[in-house]
Design a protein around this motif. Sequence first.
Motif, PDB file in Angstrom:
ATOM      1  N   LEU A 507       0.809  -1.214   0.000  1.00 27.41           N
ATOM      2  CA  LEU A 507       0.000   0.000   0.000  1.00 27.41           C
ATOM      3  C   LEU A 507       0.842   1.263   0.000  1.00 27.41           C
ATOM      4  CD1 LEU A 507      -2.785  -0.981   2.568  1.00 27.41           C
ATOM      5  CD2 LEU A 507      -2.986  -0.833   0.101  1.00 27.41           C
ATOM      6  N   ARG A 508       2.083   1.184   0.435  1.00 30.70           N
ATOM      7  CA  ARG A 508       2.944   2.364   0.517  1.00 30.70           C
ATOM      8  C   ARG A 508       3.741   2.623  -0.759  1.00 30.70           C
ATOM      9  NH1 ARG A 508       3.608   5.230   5.025  1.00 30.70           N
ATOM     10  NH2 ARG A 508       2.579   4.463   6.906  1.00 30.70           N
ATOM     11  N   ILE A 509       3.596   1.789  -1.766  1.00 30.93           N
ATOM     12  CA  ILE A 509       4.368   1.973  -2.995  1.00 30.93           C
ATOM     13  C   ILE A 509       4.060   3.317  -3.658  1.00 30.93           C
ATOM     14  CG2 ILE A 509       4.677   1.095  -5.348  1.00 30.93           C
ATOM     15  CD1 ILE A 509       4.532  -1.710  -4.208  1.00 30.93           C
ATOM     16  N   PRO A 510       2.784   3.740  -3.802  1.00 30.43           N
ATOM     17  CA  PRO A 510       2.549   5.072  -4.385  1.00 30.43           C
ATOM     18  C   PRO A 510       3.183   6.201  -3.585  1.00 30.43           C
ATOM     19  CG  PRO A 510       0.533   3.778  -4.376  1.00 30.43           C
ATOM     20  CD  PRO A 510       1.523   3.014  -3.550  1.00 30.43           C
ATOM     21  N   ALA A 511       3.170   6.112  -2.247  1.00 34.13           N
ATOM     22  CA  ALA A 511       3.798   7.154  -1.434  1.00 34.13           C
ATOM     23  C   ALA A 511       5.305   7.185  -1.659  1.00 34.13           C
ATOM     24  CB  ALA A 511       3.485   6.920   0.046  1.00 34.13           C
ATOM     25  N   LEU A 512       5.925   6.026  -1.840  1.00 31.68           N
ATOM     26  CA  LEU A 512       7.352   5.995  -2.133  1.00 31.68           C
ATOM     27  C   LEU A 512       7.642   6.641  -3.481  1.00 31.68           C
ATOM     28  CD1 LEU A 512       8.249   2.376  -0.953  1.00 31.68           C
ATOM     29  CD2 LEU A 512       8.614   4.512   0.259  1.00 31.68           C
ATOM     30  N   ALA A 513       6.771   6.407  -4.468  1.00 28.97           N
ATOM     31  CA  ALA A 513       6.960   7.040  -5.772  1.00 28.97           C
ATOM     32  C   ALA A 513       6.894   8.563  -5.652  1.00 28.97           C
ATOM     33  CB  ALA A 513       5.895   6.530  -6.749  1.00 28.97           C
ATOM     34  N   LEU A 514       5.964   9.060  -4.839  1.00 33.80           N
ATOM     35  CA  LEU A 514       5.855  10.506  -4.653  1.00 33.80           C
ATOM     36  C   LEU A 514       7.076  11.072  -3.918  1.00 33.80           C
ATOM     37  CD1 LEU A 514       2.099  10.925  -3.719  1.00 33.80           C
ATOM     38  CD2 LEU A 514       3.233  11.587  -5.822  1.00 33.80           C
ATOM     39  N   ALA A 515       7.560  10.335  -2.925  1.00 32.79           N
ATOM     40  CA  ALA A 515       8.745  10.803  -2.197  1.00 32.79           C
ATOM     41  C   ALA A 515       9.962  10.884  -3.122  1.00 32.79           C
ATOM     42  CB  ALA A 515       9.023   9.876  -1.021  1.00 32.79           C
ATOM     43  N   LEU A 516      10.141   9.881  -3.951  1.00 31.42           N
ATOM     44  CA  LEU A 516      11.244   9.908  -4.917  1.00 31.42           C
ATOM     45  C   LEU A 516      11.085  11.074  -5.886  1.00 31.42           C
ATOM     46  CD1 LEU A 516      11.471   6.097  -5.702  1.00 31.42           C
ATOM     47  CD2 LEU A 516      13.220   7.452  -4.566  1.00 31.42           C
ATOM     48  N   ALA A 517       9.860  11.314  -6.316  1.00 31.02           N
ATOM     49  CA  ALA A 517       9.624  12.395  -7.254  1.00 31.02           C
ATOM     50  C   ALA A 517       9.885  13.763  -6.624  1.00 31.02           C
ATOM     51  CB  ALA A 517       8.190  12.326  -7.761  1.00 31.02           C
TER      52      ALA A 517
END
Length: 624
Positions: A507-517
């Motif tokens: 469930l945290r994969i989208p949040a990780l993508a945003l943090a990287l971005a």
Amino acid sequence: MPVLTGRLLSALGVLLVIGLLPWLTGTDPARTILHARYADREASPAALAAIRQETGLDAGPLRLLADWARGLLRGDFGTSWVSGRPVGPDVLSALGVSLTLMGVSLVVAVLLAVALSLRTLRTGARGPGRRTPRARAGALGAVLAALPEFLLAAVLATIFAVRLGWFPPLGWGGDQAVAAAVLPALAMGIPAGALLGRLLDDALPGAFAEEWVRTAVACGLPPARIAGYALRRVLPPLLPQFGFVVIGLTGGAVAVETLFSIPGLGGTALSAALAQDLPVLQACVLLLLTLGLSVGVAVGAARRSLIGPALDAAALPALRRPRLPPGRALIGSACALSALLVAVVAYGMTRDPLHVDAAARLAAPSAAHPLGTDALGRDVLARLGHGAARTALTSLAVAAVTLVVGVALGVLTRWTEGLREVVNALPPVIAGLVVAGIAGPGAFGAAAAVAVVAWAPLAAHTAALYEQERAATHVEGAVALGAGRGHLLRRHILPGVLPPVLRHAVLRIPALALALASLGFLGLGAAPPAPEWGRMLSENMPYAERAPWAVLAPAAGLAAVGVLAVTTAALAPATRRGRGTRRGPGTRRGPGTRRGPARTGNGLRTGNGLRAGGRPRAGSRDEA
């Protein structure tokens, strides 16, 4: 004692790293301070020497840290290197703003979390005679959790502040203080509430599958009361995540604070870090750490209060998620969405993401550009396809690393609790500045920066479940039979811990993508013009009204990743049962057990061996 020691050592370590930040990153603070104070003044050796002497930089980092610590004992946070004003009043004022905004955002998050899990609560509270309750938050919770905060804030500001004029678009305080907090609180509270709602909705079916629900229904307890008992049953493992959300709403709201011009603590810390204003940065981080440790202590006390003496008496039943076959609609939707996303990405990768067509700037979707172009005339579809590998695959790799680290450190519950709280209190952007500054800007530095702080929620979830599983009755029985520590961990504890934590990590994969971005947008990730979904959002946000397709394409990609993550979590295997555990209702019974509901003496049938009127049948076990 280990918890207190871990908290103190972790906090001191973080403050030491922050104090040494200019020297660790290899930058010259004197040059940065000179440009901040006197933009037109030449950085001559004499001017830089004067700045170093005035700020004490010539004495070295250890001397600066010692002087700052002595000032703290007197209640003095120091003097800003950039503005020359005392740090204390400004930082404490920013803390008050952040706490106010956090409180309103928290109300939004809790209300949304309850709303997303309300259907599961109502279904389960009616009793096991009806359909076995499933997690119901589904795709809606995934989309809301995957929404970028700054994108949601921009949309809310455009609609409700600029077009309708219902709320002020900028500022804080004054006569419109309450109205000014509404839009930022919605932008921050909706993604946080969606994540909490997904975790709560995932845990509730396990509570409603326990035997006490049958007994409570047979005894005539109202559904609202049963729902309240179920919430109390599932809250202890989820309370650490609630604490993480509280701290994240305070120190991690940099983008929203910047968009609405809110003088909060997160934005103040980021500005100080970028300007190398060390006294302000140290004060902000110290307040965030103090707040994080305070929330951690409060969450621990609340967990102990909810669980009661069962945790120490080893009499806590293990919470088991029932095995439910995935619905065909869920599988069909996931397959269709996966096929669509793969097709778009594959077609986009056949196009050139770096080609600039100045004559087609902000062009609408057409045959030549199916998803339109951005502000520089680059094809949005090409950048979306090439950015998928950079954003999604890197997020998957970081999620795998944080899952392994989080589970490993979460098992060491008492020794890593303080470290988890301290890491969670550190704003991700500040951690990114430190790690990426030491490792150097680039994709690896950004991934390492996100991984440094992203393991803490998974470790907290693991620790809460591990502590609860260890107090289960079947573990006590296995110990009495002579099971060793490795056997207990392998066959009784980890099978109850890993599936929920795995679903949480997905469930945290989208949040990780945003943090990287976000780190890439700050120049700490992959160097531009490399395509990244987050950079696409940030670069095209100023043109959202004129060219909404340039923003909607990467936002839809992130939402699709979130929906696929939730679908994958729903299709993941349910919790395995350790040997000797009691099977819940609806599962296959072992040999020698009576199938079906028991028949009472007056001919009525109940599902748990109770006679009509609430008296237990002889030999039955009441677990209410």
